[in-house]
Design an enzyme around this catalytic site. Structure first.
Site, PDB file in Angstrom:
ATOM      1  N   MET A  37      -8.020  10.522  -1.662  1.00 32.33           N
ATOM      2  CA  MET A  37      -7.867   9.389  -1.300  1.00 32.33           C
ATOM      3  C   MET A  37      -8.209   9.453   0.379  1.00 32.33           C
ATOM      4  SD  MET A  37      -5.079   6.122  -1.468  1.00 32.33           S
ATOM      5  CE  MET A  37      -3.669   7.074  -0.436  1.00 32.33           C
ATOM      6  N   PRO A  38      -9.305   9.473   0.875  1.00 28.74           N
ATOM      7  CA  PRO A  38      -9.634   9.283   2.233  1.00 28.74           C
ATOM      8  C   PRO A  38      -9.324   8.105   3.011  1.00 28.74           C
ATOM      9  CG  PRO A  38     -11.591   9.946   0.970  1.00 28.74           C
ATOM     10  CD  PRO A  38     -10.750   9.576   0.120  1.00 28.74           C
ATOM     11  N   TYR A  39      -8.756   8.398   4.315  1.00 24.21           N
ATOM     12  CA  TYR A  39      -8.167   7.388   5.079  1.00 24.21           C
ATOM     13  C   TYR A  39      -8.959   7.502   6.494  1.00 24.21           C
ATOM     14  CZ  TYR A  39      -5.420   4.477   8.150  1.00 24.21           C
ATOM     15  OH  TYR A  39      -4.923   3.296   9.324  1.00 24.21           O
TER      16      TYR A  39
END
Length: 73
Positions: free
Chosen positions: A1-3
């Site tokens: 889950m890249p932010y």
């Protein structure tokens, strides 16, 4: 889950921000094989008087016309 957080000075249009979100998401998919449905892109806008370059605020640099190396908008 890249932010991914992008900080820019205020002034970008909604269309420009939408293009950034789409482009950054596409790049994460292409380069890092990330799932676009779990990729989060947040754009934070900063007032030009709160962003400094070379010891001066962007607002002051723009007022002085010293924008050769910075965005003019």
């Amino acid at each position: 889950m890249p932010y991914i957080e992008v900080n820019v000075t205020k002034g970008a249009t909604n269309e420009q921000k939408a293009q950034l979100v789409e482009g950054i998401t596409d790049l994460m998919v292409k380069v890092m094989n990330k799932n676009p449905y779990s990729t989060h892109v947040v754009i934070k806008e900063v007032e030009t008087e709160s962003w400094g370059i070379s010891g001066k605020s962007v607002k002051r640099l723009r007022a002085e016309g010293n924008t050769a190396n910075i965005s003019k908008v």
